[in-house]
Design a protein around this motif. Structure first.
Motif, PDB file in Angstrom:
ATOM      1  N   SER A   1      70.584  38.452  38.664  1.00  0.00           N
ATOM      2  CA  SER A   1      70.450  39.499  37.653  1.00  0.00           C
ATOM      3  C   SER A   1      70.838  40.845  38.245  1.00  0.00           C
ATOM      4  O   SER A   1      71.202  40.950  39.422  1.00  0.00           O
ATOM      5  CB  SER A   1      69.004  39.547  37.151  1.00  0.00           C
ATOM      6  OG  SER A   1      68.146  40.063  38.167  1.00  0.00           O
ATOM      7  N   ASP A   2      70.714  41.854  37.439  1.00  0.00           N
ATOM      8  CA  ASP A   2      71.037  43.211  37.898  1.00  0.00           C
ATOM      9  C   ASP A   2      70.063  43.701  38.955  1.00  0.00           C
ATOM     10  O   ASP A   2      70.384  44.622  39.719  1.00  0.00           O
ATOM     11  CB  ASP A   2      71.029  44.184  36.713  1.00  0.00           C
ATOM     12  CG  ASP A   2      72.165  43.914  35.727  1.00  0.00           C
ATOM     13  OD1 ASP A   2      73.172  43.309  36.154  1.00  0.00           O
ATOM     14  OD2 ASP A   2      72.023  44.291  34.544  1.00  0.00           O
ATOM     15  N   ILE A   3      68.888  43.116  39.015  1.00  0.00           N
ATOM     16  CA  ILE A   3      67.881  43.592  39.968  1.00  0.00           C
ATOM     17  C   ILE A   3      67.759  42.680  41.185  1.00  0.00           C
ATOM     18  O   ILE A   3      66.935  42.931  42.066  1.00  0.00           O
ATOM     19  CB  ILE A   3      66.497  43.743  39.302  1.00  0.00           C
ATOM     20  CG1 ILE A   3      65.996  42.389  38.798  1.00  0.00           C
ATOM     21  CG2 ILE A   3      66.560  44.755  38.173  1.00  0.00           C
ATOM     22  CD1 ILE A   3      64.554  42.433  38.308  1.00  0.00           C
ATOM     23  N   GLY A   4      68.569  41.626  41.249  1.00  0.00           N
ATOM     24  CA  GLY A   4      68.519  40.765  42.424  1.00  0.00           C
ATOM     25  C   GLY A   4      68.667  39.298  42.064  1.00  0.00           C
ATOM     26  O   GLY A   4      68.935  38.936  40.912  1.00  0.00           O
ATOM     27  N   LYS A   5      68.477  38.443  43.064  1.00  0.00           N
ATOM     28  CA  LYS A   5      68.642  37.001  42.898  1.00  0.00           C
ATOM     29  C   LYS A   5      67.290  36.313  43.012  1.00  0.00           C
ATOM     30  O   LYS A   5      66.551  36.503  43.977  1.00  0.00           O
ATOM     31  CB  LYS A   5      69.591  36.448  43.965  1.00  0.00           C
ATOM     32  CG  LYS A   5      69.885  34.969  43.823  1.00  0.00           C
ATOM     33  CD  LYS A   5      70.898  34.507  44.861  1.00  0.00           C
ATOM     34  CE  LYS A   5      71.233  33.042  44.715  1.00  0.00           C
ATOM     35  NZ  LYS A   5      72.224  32.575  45.723  1.00  0.00           N
ATOM     36  N   PHE A   6      67.000  35.475  42.019  1.00  0.00           N
ATOM     37  CA  PHE A   6      65.771  34.693  41.993  1.00  0.00           C
ATOM     38  C   PHE A   6      66.118  33.217  42.199  1.00  0.00           C
ATOM     39  O   PHE A   6      67.100  32.728  41.627  1.00  0.00           O
ATOM     40  CB  PHE A   6      65.045  34.864  40.656  1.00  0.00           C
ATOM     41  CG  PHE A   6      64.608  36.267  40.375  1.00  0.00           C
ATOM     42  CD1 PHE A   6      63.324  36.678  40.688  1.00  0.00           C
ATOM     43  CD2 PHE A   6      65.480  37.176  39.785  1.00  0.00           C
ATOM     44  CE1 PHE A   6      62.906  37.971  40.425  1.00  0.00           C
ATOM     45  CE2 PHE A   6      65.082  38.470  39.513  1.00  0.00           C
ATOM     46  CZ  PHE A   6      63.791  38.882  39.827  1.00  0.00           C
ATOM     47  N   VAL A   7      65.308  32.509  42.979  1.00  0.00           N
ATOM     48  CA  VAL A   7      65.553  31.103  43.269  1.00  0.00           C
ATOM     49  C   VAL A   7      64.248  30.319  43.113  1.00  0.00           C
ATOM     50  O   VAL A   7      63.177  30.780  43.534  1.00  0.00           O
ATOM     51  CB  VAL A   7      66.102  30.913  44.697  1.00  0.00           C
ATOM     52  CG1 VAL A   7      66.131  29.436  45.079  1.00  0.00           C
ATOM     53  CG2 VAL A   7      67.500  31.513  44.822  1.00  0.00           C
ATOM     54  N   ALA A   8      64.350  29.152  42.509  1.00  0.00           N
ATOM     55  CA  ALA A   8      63.234  28.208  42.451  1.00  0.00           C
ATOM     56  C   ALA A   8      63.731  26.875  43.003  1.00  0.00           C
ATOM     57  O   ALA A   8      64.879  26.480  42.755  1.00  0.00           O
ATOM     58  CB  ALA A   8      62.740  28.039  41.019  1.00  0.00           C
TER      59      ALA A   8
ATOM     60  N   ASP B   1      65.666  38.050  46.387  1.00  0.00           N
ATOM     61  CA  ASP B   1      66.418  38.920  47.276  1.00  0.00           C
ATOM     62  C   ASP B   1      67.039  40.043  46.457  1.00  0.00           C
ATOM     63  O   ASP B   1      67.714  39.786  45.441  1.00  0.00           O
ATOM     64  CB  ASP B   1      67.533  38.154  47.999  1.00  0.00           C
ATOM     65  CG  ASP B   1      66.986  37.090  48.924  1.00  0.00           C
ATOM     66  OD1 ASP B   1      66.561  37.442  50.031  1.00  0.00           O
ATOM     67  OD2 ASP B   1      66.988  35.910  48.527  1.00  0.00           O
ATOM     68  N   GLY B   2      66.834  41.272  46.909  1.00  0.00           N
ATOM     69  CA  GLY B   2      67.363  42.418  46.180  1.00  0.00           C
ATOM     70  C   GLY B   2      67.981  43.444  47.109  1.00  0.00           C
ATOM     71  O   GLY B   2      67.876  43.342  48.338  1.00  0.00           O
ATOM     72  N   LYS B   3      68.639  44.418  46.526  1.00  0.00           N
ATOM     73  CA  LYS B   3      69.246  45.484  47.307  1.00  0.00           C
ATOM     74  C   LYS B   3      69.333  46.751  46.465  1.00  0.00           C
ATOM     75  O   LYS B   3      69.338  46.706  45.224  1.00  0.00           O
ATOM     76  CB  LYS B   3      70.630  45.081  47.806  1.00  0.00           C
ATOM     77  CG  LYS B   3      71.616  44.703  46.720  1.00  0.00           C
ATOM     78  CD  LYS B   3      72.925  44.212  47.331  1.00  0.00           C
ATOM     79  CE  LYS B   3      73.903  43.775  46.237  1.00  0.00           C
ATOM     80  NZ  LYS B   3      75.194  43.290  46.822  1.00  0.00           N
ATOM     81  N   ALA B   4      69.391  47.860  47.159  1.00  0.00           N
ATOM     82  CA  ALA B   4      69.501  49.160  46.505  1.00  0.00           C
ATOM     83  C   ALA B   4      70.205  50.106  47.466  1.00  0.00           C
ATOM     84  O   ALA B   4      70.327  49.822  48.664  1.00  0.00           O
ATOM     85  CB  ALA B   4      68.111  49.694  46.135  1.00  0.00           C
ATOM     86  N   ALA B   5      70.667  51.224  46.941  1.00  0.00           N
ATOM     87  CA  ALA B   5      71.403  52.177  47.787  1.00  0.00           C
ATOM     88  C   ALA B   5      71.092  53.597  47.354  1.00  0.00           C
ATOM     89  O   ALA B   5      70.997  53.907  46.164  1.00  0.00           O
ATOM     90  CB  ALA B   5      72.898  51.911  47.706  1.00  0.00           C
ATOM     91  N   SER B   6      70.896  54.442  48.345  1.00  0.00           N
ATOM     92  CA  SER B   6      70.803  55.878  48.121  1.00  0.00           C
ATOM     93  C   SER B   6      72.062  56.524  48.669  1.00  0.00           C
ATOM     94  O   SER B   6      73.015  55.832  49.039  1.00  0.00           O
ATOM     95  CB  SER B   6      69.551  56.436  48.803  1.00  0.00           C
ATOM     96  OG  SER B   6      69.622  56.234  50.204  1.00  0.00           O
ATOM     97  N   GLU B   7      72.087  57.797  48.764  1.00  0.00           N
ATOM     98  CA  GLU B   7      73.296  58.485  49.225  1.00  0.00           C
ATOM     99  C   GLU B   7      73.653  58.119  50.656  1.00  0.00           C
ATOM    100  O   GLU B   7      74.829  57.979  51.000  1.00  0.00           O
ATOM    101  CB  GLU B   7      73.112  59.995  49.102  1.00  0.00           C
ATOM    102  CG  GLU B   7      74.352  60.798  49.443  1.00  0.00           C
ATOM    103  CD  GLU B   7      74.171  62.279  49.212  1.00  0.00           C
ATOM    104  OE1 GLU B   7      75.004  63.059  49.708  1.00  0.00           O
ATOM    105  OE2 GLU B   7      73.195  62.666  48.539  1.00  0.00           O
ATOM    106  N   LYS B   8      72.667  57.925  51.509  1.00  0.00           N
ATOM    107  CA  LYS B   8      72.939  57.680  52.921  1.00  0.00           C
ATOM    108  C   LYS B   8      72.430  56.332  53.440  1.00  0.00           C
ATOM    109  O   LYS B   8      72.762  55.938  54.554  1.00  0.00           O
ATOM    110  CB  LYS B   8      72.315  58.792  53.762  1.00  0.00           C
ATOM    111  CG  LYS B   8      72.919  60.158  53.512  1.00  0.00           C
ATOM    112  CD  LYS B   8      72.299  61.204  54.429  1.00  0.00           C
ATOM    113  CE  LYS B   8      72.917  62.577  54.201  1.00  0.00           C
ATOM    114  NZ  LYS B   8      72.315  63.592  55.096  1.00  0.00           N
ATOM    115  N   VAL B   9      71.629  55.636  52.654  1.00  0.00           N
ATOM    116  CA  VAL B   9      71.001  54.404  53.134  1.00  0.00           C
ATOM    117  C   VAL B   9      71.205  53.277  52.131  1.00  0.00           C
ATOM    118  O   VAL B   9      71.046  53.470  50.917  1.00  0.00           O
ATOM    119  CB  VAL B   9      69.491  54.598  53.388  1.00  0.00           C
ATOM    120  CG1 VAL B   9      68.870  53.319  53.908  1.00  0.00           C
ATOM    121  CG2 VAL B   9      69.254  55.749  54.356  1.00  0.00           C
TER     122      VAL B   9
END
Length: 406
Positions: free
Chosen positions: A205-212, A235-243
Motif C-alpha cells: 500500500s501507500d504506507i508500506g508492505k503488509f505480509v501474512a 515494512d515501511g519507509k518515509a523521507a524528510s529533506e535530509k533523512v
C-alpha cells in the motif's frame, strides 16, 4: 465407395491437421530453444576459523561453480536446470563437515563439503499474473528469515516442490508451495524428506508492505513431528529533506510437537522483530531488535528453512536457537568507500528465559567490505568475532572471495 471416400477425406484431414500442429509445435520449440540462455557463476573463497576449544583451527579454500540453462517459453511453459559443484583448491581442506563425516572432531566446522549435484531442475508455467513451478527450485520469502536459499554457503539450499504465485492485482500477491524434500547445504548427507506447506500473502500500500504467512513444517521420517508458524509483518519507509527512514515490525507464534504417548512433547514460543533505520549523508544507521522466544527454558523458537547466516551474527553461533531462547539487539552502520560498500555491526545477545543459569549469551562484532570491478567481477572481505557468555566459546572467522558470472 462414398463411405470409403469420406473415411479417406477424414483421415487426410486428421493427417494434415496433425502435420500442421506438429509443425507449429516444432516451430515453437525451435523458437524456445533459440531464446534459451545459459550462464555460469564462479565463486572462489577462503574461510578461516579460530575457536577457543580443543579443535584445530580450520582453513578452507573452495571453488563453487554454477552452470545453468533456461529455455524460452512455449505457450507459457519453460524449463530451467542448474548444476552446482564445490571443490577444495590447492589442498586447503583443513576443516570439518559433520553431516558428511569429513574430518569430524579434528577441525572447526566450515560447512562447504565437496559435492556435485543438480541444484535446480524445474518446469515453469507463466502468465502475466501467475507463475507455477514443479521440480527442484530455489524458494525465498521476504528477508529469508523463515524461508531462504542459504546462498552464502557454497552448496545452497533448494527444495523439491510444487509452487504457485498469483498476483491478484498490483497490490495483492498470493504464494503457496508444497515441499516434499529439503535439499540442505551439506551435499546430500543431510537432505530431508518432508511434508511442508508454505502459505504467504502480501499487500503493498501507500504506507508500506503488509505480509501474512503460515509455514506448516513436517519431516517425513515416520514419526509424529511438526513445527507450525503463523505470523504478520510490516515494512515501511518515509523521507524528510535530509533523512530517509525505514522501519518495521514482525510477530509470529509457533507450536512444535514431537513424539507420541508418554514421550510426546508440545511447545509454544513467539517471535518478535522491530527495527528502525536512517540514511543521511551517505551513511545508514540501523537499530534492530529480534526475539526468538522460549517455552519456559525448554524450547527455543525455530526457523529451520531460513538463511540463518544472515541473522544473529556471521560466526553462526545460533543456527539453532538455545532452549532458553535468544534476544539479539543489533546496531549497524553502513556506507560507501572507494567504489565499494562497507558495513559494521554489533550484536548483544541474551536469553529470553534464564533457565539453568543461562542469561548472558555473549556479543559479536561483524565487518564487511565488498566491491565490483571490470563490470563482471566482485570481491569481498569479511570478519566476525564472537565473545562468549554463559555458553559457547570465543570464535573468530575470516573470509576473502572473488567471483564472476557469465
Amino acid at each position: 465407395m462414398k463411405t470409403f471416400h469420406k473415411k479417406s477425406i477424414n483421415l487426410l484431414t486428421v493427417s494434415v491437421l496433425t502435420a500442421l500442429c506438429s509443425q507449429v509445435w516444432a516451430n515453437d520449440i525451435h523458437d524456445a530453444l533459440s531464446d534459451s540462455t545459459a550462464y555460469a557463476d564462479f565463486n572462489l573463497r577462503y574461510e578461516g576459523v579460530d575457536q577457543d576449544n580443543g579443535l584445530k583451527d580450520a582453513s578452507a579454500l573452495t571453488l563453487r561453480t554454477w552452470l545453468g540453462f533456461s529455455t524460452g517459453s512455449v505457450n507459457g511453459f519453460s524449463f530451467t536446470a542448474e548444476v552446482e559443484d564445490s571443490r577444495t583448491v590447492m589442498g586447503q581442506d583443513e576443516f570439518s563437515v559433520g553431516p558428511t563425516g569429513f574430518n569430524v572432531g579434528e577441525y572447526s566446522v566450515i560447512a562447504d563439503p565437496e559435492t556435485t549435484e543438480i541444484d535446480q531442475a524445474y518446469i515453469q508455467y507463466k502468465t502475466d499474473s501467475f507463475t507455477g513451478r514443479l521440480g527442484r527450485q530455489v524458494i525465498t520469502l521476504d528477508d529469508h528469515r523463515f524461508v531462504g536459499h542459504v546462498a552464502w554457503r557454497q552448496d545452497k539450499q533448494t527444495f523439491d516442490a510444487v509452487s504457485a504465485k498469483y498476483a491478484v492485482n498490483k497490490e495483492v500477491e498470493l504464494f503457496y508451495s508444497y515441499l516434499y524434500k529439503r535439499n540442505r547445504i551439506f551435499a546430500e548427507a543431510a537432505d530431508i524428506d518432508s511434508n511442508d506447506h508454505l502459505l504467504h500473502m502480501s499487500y503493498t500500500s501507500d504506507i508500506g508492505k503488509f505480509v501474512a504467512y503460515a509455514y506448516l513444517l513436517e519431516m517425513d521420517n515416520g514419526t509424529t513431528n511438526g513445527v507450525d508458524t503463523f505470523g504478520l509483518s510490516y515494512d515501511g519507509k518515509a523521507a524528510s529533506e535530509k533523512v530517509k527512514w525505514t522501519y518495521g515490525g514482525e510477530f509470529a507464534t509457533q507450536t512444535s510437537e514431537s513424539g507420541a504417548g508418554e514421550s510426546a512433547a508440545d511447545f509454544e514460543a513467539i517471535y518478535l522483530n522491530a527495527y528502525v533505520g536512517a540514511t543521511f549523508s551517505g551513511l545508514t544507521a540501523k537499530v534492530d531488535y529480534e526475539l526468538l522466544g522460549s517455552d519456559d527454558g525448554q524450547y527455543g523458537f525455530a526457523t529451520p528453512l531460513a538463511t540463518l547466516h544472515k541473522f544473529n551474527g556471521w560466526t553462526d553461533q545460533f543456527l539453532s536457537t538455545p532452549a532458553q531462547g535468544l534476544q539479539d539487539l543489533k546496531f549497524s552502520l553502513s556506507g560507501g568507500f572507494a567504489g565499494g560498500k562497507w558495513i559494521v555491526a554489533y550484536h548483544d545477545f541474551s536469553s529470553d528465559d534464564s533457565a539453568g543459569g543461562v542469561d548472558d549469551l555473549g556479543s559479536e562484532i561483524n565487518a564487511q567490505y565488498t566491491k565490483k570491478f571490470a563490470g563482471k567481477y566482485n570481491v569481498g572481505i569479511k570478519f566476525g568475532s564472537y565473545d562468549a557468555g554463559d555458553i559457547k566459546v570465543d570464535t573468530n572467522k575470516f573470509w576473502m572471495w572473488v567471483g564472476t558470472r557469465f
